[in-house]
Enzyme design. Structure first.
Site, PDB file in Angstrom:
ATOM      1  N   GLY A  28      21.737 143.574  36.530  1.00  0.00           N
ATOM      2  CA  GLY A  28      20.684 144.082  35.645  1.00  0.00           C
ATOM      3  C   GLY A  28      21.288 144.804  34.466  1.00  0.00           C
ATOM      4  N   ASN A  29      20.474 145.510  33.722  1.00  0.00           N
ATOM      5  CA  ASN A  29      20.989 146.337  32.634  1.00  0.00           C
ATOM      6  C   ASN A  29      20.097 147.560  32.473  1.00  0.00           C
ATOM      7  OD1 ASN A  29      18.949 145.839  30.387  1.00  0.00           O
ATOM      8  ND2 ASN A  29      19.523 143.746  30.927  1.00  0.00           N
ATOM      9  N   ARG A  30      20.490 148.464  31.562  1.00  0.00           N
ATOM     10  CA  ARG A  30      19.846 149.769  31.522  1.00  0.00           C
ATOM     11  C   ARG A  30      18.677 149.859  30.542  1.00  0.00           C
ATOM     12  NH1 ARG A  30      25.373 153.048  31.513  1.00  0.00           N
ATOM     13  NH2 ARG A  30      24.241 154.406  30.090  1.00  0.00           N
TER      14      ARG A  30
END
Ligand code: C5P
Length: 214
Positions: A28-30
């Site tokens: 995922g990413n932030r």
């Protein structure tokens, strides 16, 4: 003076995508989704018919917005295309560029000292829209870069056939993925303009002013 967007259908994407590795892990990413949600909220306030395709985020649906929740880049791609035809697409989502080639049916066990997860490219939603027969008239992409903002943004304008690229000026205090504030430089084929640093809610309105100026 803010222009009304009544009668326009606008599709906005927001948040990260999660690419599953096995039943409990993902890439995922932030991205918080705040910028896209702010754009969707501002467009709905101006009277547009808004479809918000949201990755996994912890945000409330803005009033008057039709929300479609998705998880992966492939699901986001399908949901965006299912929302066509539209007058505009604003791609604020941080879509994964790569996804694991296969999702393991069982949780991966610890074995050797290293683990290799083979990934394949995801389909590029923005580029696919740019080349599609139902291409929305106004196509807006986002860019998060750490250097050569202008070079990469101008390359994306041409390569993905989009009308505007809103580049995050990362590295500025109070801007970026997890912040309430942001600073953008917006590029279009024959111009550019800096917005902020300011609250994402304020920037969203300014971005819509630019995109729907004529
Ligand atoms: O080239 P880059 O991935 O940095 O471009 C970012 C822009 O492209 C964002 O607007 C993002 O939503 C969009 N994008 C997309 N589909 C992908 C990857 C990025 O629509 N698979």
């Amino acid at each position: 003076m803010t222009a009304t967007l009544a009668g326009l259908r606008i599709v906005v994407s927001a948040g990260p995508t999660y690419e599953d590795i096995d039943p409990v892990r993902f890439l995922g990413n932030r991205s918080s989704g705040r910028m896209g949600f702010a754009v969707a909220a501002a467009a709905a306030r101006r009277g547009a018919d808004v479809v918000l395709v949201a990755g996994p985020v912890h945000l409330e649906t803005p009033p008057g917005v039709q929300r479609v929740d998705v998880r992966s880049a492939a699901q986001m791609h399908a949901a965006v295309f299912a929302a066509l035809p539209a007058d505009a697409y604003i791609g604020a989502a941080a879509v994964a560029d790569y996804t694991p080639r296969a999702v393991a049916a069982d949780k991966l066990k610890k074995r050797g000292d290293t683990l290799v997860v083979e990934c394949v490219r995801t389909a590029d939603i923005l580029a696919d829209l740019g080349a599609h027969a139902l291409r929305p008239r106004r196509l807006v992409g986002f860019a998060a870069e750490t250097g050569d903002l202008a070079g990469y943004a101008r390359d994306k304008l041409v390569r993905k056939r989009v009308d505007f690229i809103a580049a995050n000026r990362v590295g500025q205090p109070g801007s970026g993925f997890e912040s309430e504030d942001n600073a953008l430089t917006v590029y279009w084929p024959d111009g550019e303009c800096s917005l902020g640093p300011a609250a994402k809610t304020l920037l969203a309105g300014q971005l819509l002013d630019l995109v729907f100026a004529n």
